[in-house]
Write an enzyme that holds these catalytic residues in place. Structure first.
Site, PDB file in Angstrom:
ATOM      1  N   ARG A 163       0.863  -1.278   0.067  1.00 21.97           N
ATOM      2  CA  ARG A 163      -0.211   0.044  -0.142  1.00 21.97           C
ATOM      3  C   ARG A 163       0.897   1.333  -0.043  1.00 21.97           C
ATOM      4  O   ARG A 163       0.745   2.089   0.773  1.00 21.97           O
ATOM      5  CB  ARG A 163      -1.052   0.015   1.249  1.00 21.97           C
ATOM      6  CG  ARG A 163      -1.963  -0.901   1.289  1.00 21.97           C
ATOM      7  CD  ARG A 163      -3.020  -0.885   0.098  1.00 21.97           C
ATOM      8  NE  ARG A 163      -4.297  -1.894   0.257  1.00 21.97           N
ATOM      9  CZ  ARG A 163      -4.106  -2.993  -0.069  1.00 21.97           C
ATOM     10  NH1 ARG A 163      -3.069  -3.570  -0.693  1.00 21.97           N
ATOM     11  NH2 ARG A 163      -5.084  -3.703   0.234  1.00 21.97           N
ATOM     12  N   SER A 237     -10.312  -0.597   3.584  1.00 23.91           N
ATOM     13  CA  SER A 237      -9.756  -0.645   4.875  1.00 23.91           C
ATOM     14  C   SER A 237      -9.185   0.908   5.314  1.00 23.91           C
ATOM     15  O   SER A 237      -8.493   1.530   4.496  1.00 23.91           O
ATOM     16  CB  SER A 237      -8.352  -1.278   4.573  1.00 23.91           C
ATOM     17  OG  SER A 237      -8.854  -2.658   4.082  1.00 23.91           O
ATOM     18  N   GLU A 333      -4.370   3.826   6.540  1.00 24.90           N
ATOM     19  CA  GLU A 333      -4.093   3.597   4.921  1.00 24.90           C
ATOM     20  C   GLU A 333      -4.748   4.752   4.039  1.00 24.90           C
ATOM     21  O   GLU A 333      -4.185   5.128   3.289  1.00 24.90           O
ATOM     22  CB  GLU A 333      -4.679   2.423   4.900  1.00 24.90           C
ATOM     23  CG  GLU A 333      -4.520   1.803   3.096  1.00 24.90           C
ATOM     24  CD  GLU A 333      -5.355   1.021   2.623  1.00 24.90           C
ATOM     25  OE1 GLU A 333      -6.481   1.692   1.975  1.00 24.90           O
ATOM     26  OE2 GLU A 333      -5.402  -0.370   2.524  1.00 24.90           O
TER      27      GLU A 333
END
Ligand code: EPU
Length: 337
Positions: A163, A237, A333
């Site tokens: 990520r 997320s 995130e």
């Protein structure tokens, strides 16, 4: 080039947060970027908006928000085994996945139904069900606001991580991604390493494995766990899955024998943040319009008129409780504007 003022961003972010952008522009031609760069009547601060599916709007946006509406898919090159596809950054990611499946080109089928645009894929190296975007990305083209020029980065230069990429680090807020070249496979290599895919394929009674079947399994799993942003505001997320040392993991295992983990690198393992958050009692939590999704504790939700700073505060409380209980500091995130 038409620039609007004081535009509500509510329809442009999947969390459904209602804040205004000082200036707003829809970009459908990359040739306009040099013009925007040299226009001194526009604010210096520029925000690139894709599908708005990975941002938390915490305050009114001072500056120019540019919505990426660049469209177009073309074949750059092909050989017996591969096709190199140049895709404009404003294309919708899931539509690209469906297009590739329709053409029989493999590599991104596990990434079906991820919300957002193609231009956002390299920024955080989107990933799901055993596959990451970096595996098929060949290069990324962007406009650099300070250098005032178009630049193309190879996969290596993008420095992809979990990520993560150079676009979230040194180039954060400095560039506007215009297109991405993907290298797709004409001879599919199926990736069913993520356990639930196999279970789902069995449930679907699939006899002949295909990229279409994999995408259908992924769509079924995602739809059963993740809230549809058109119904409940969310940004997928909210936190990354943390990597911890093998020693730390062993220590936790003595108190929590059922703690799951995935291999990460030689020294660390990755632990699902959703599991940690659930253990802290947050799953299904709701206060007024903010909450933690009842089926996936990694997803924070807006049930109606939540404010960005309320969601931020909830995420800070969650962070604190995971830290107290497990000694693990979660990392967000989502990108906070
Ligand atoms: N789990 C719990 N409780 C929860 C949620 C998860 O115990 O509330 C446990 C599950 O039982 C499972 C493990 O955690 O053992 C992993 O859960 P899941 O398969 O749902 O995946 P995840 O690790 O929570 C990651 C990605 C998702 C991606 C899925 C599938 C991150 C931050 N998230 O989630 O990506 O779809 O794997 O590959 O890496 C996103 O980035 O927005 C996203 C949705």
């Amino acid at each position: 080039m038409y620039v609007s003022k004081n535009v509500s961003l509510k329809p442009y972010n999947t969390f459904g947060i209602d804040v205004a952008a000082e200036y707003f522009l829809e970009l459908n031609k990359e040739e306009l970027l040099p013009e925007i760069s040299s226009d001194n009547s526009l604010p210096q601060k520029k925000y690139a908006l894709g599908g708005g599916s990975n941002i938390l709007l915490s305050k009114p946006i001072e500056g120019l928000v540019i919505q990426n509406l660049l469209k177009g898919i073309s074949i750059e090159n092909e050989d017996e085994d591969h096709v190199w596809l140049k895709v404009a950054a404003g294309e919708i990611w899931h539509e690209l996945v469906l297009y590739a499946i329709g053409m029989g080109w493999a590599g991104i089928e596990n990434l079906a139904l991820i919300p957002g645009t193609v231009g956002a894929a390299p920024i955080q190296n989107i990933g799901a069900y055993g596959v990451e975007a970096k595996e098929t990305i060949e290069s990324v083209r962007f406009w650099h606001w300070d250098k005032k020029t178009f630049i193309t980065y190879s996969t290596a230069e993008c420095r992809f991580g979990y990520r993560d990429s150079v676009f979230k680090q040194e180039l954060k807020d400095k560039v506007f991604i215009t297109s991405v070249v993907f290298r797709l496979n004409k001879k599919p290599v199926f990736n069913t390493s993520y356990g639930p895919i196999v279970q789902e394929l069995q449930k679907m009674n699939v006899q002949d494995l295909s990229i279409k079947a994999i995408a259908e399994a992924v769509i079924a799993i995602r739809s059963s766990k993740l809230p549809d942003p058109r119904k409940i505001g969310n940004a997928g997320s909210f936190f990354k899955n943390p990597a911890i040392s093998a020693d730390h993991f062993e220590l936790l295992q003595t108190n929590y024998p059922d703690i799951p983990c995935y291999p990460f690198n030689d020294t660390n393992v990755k632990v699902p943040a959703g599991w940690l958050i659930e253990k802290c009692g947050w799953k299904g939590y709701r206060k007024d319009d903010i909450g933690v999704h009842e089926k996936q504790a990694l997803v924070l939700v807006n049930y109606g008129n939540a404010k960005g700073d309320e969601i931020w505060s909830l995420s800070a409380e969650i962070l604190e409780s995971v830290k107290m209980r497990f000694g693990i500091t979660l990392e967000r995130e989502v990108q906070v504007w």
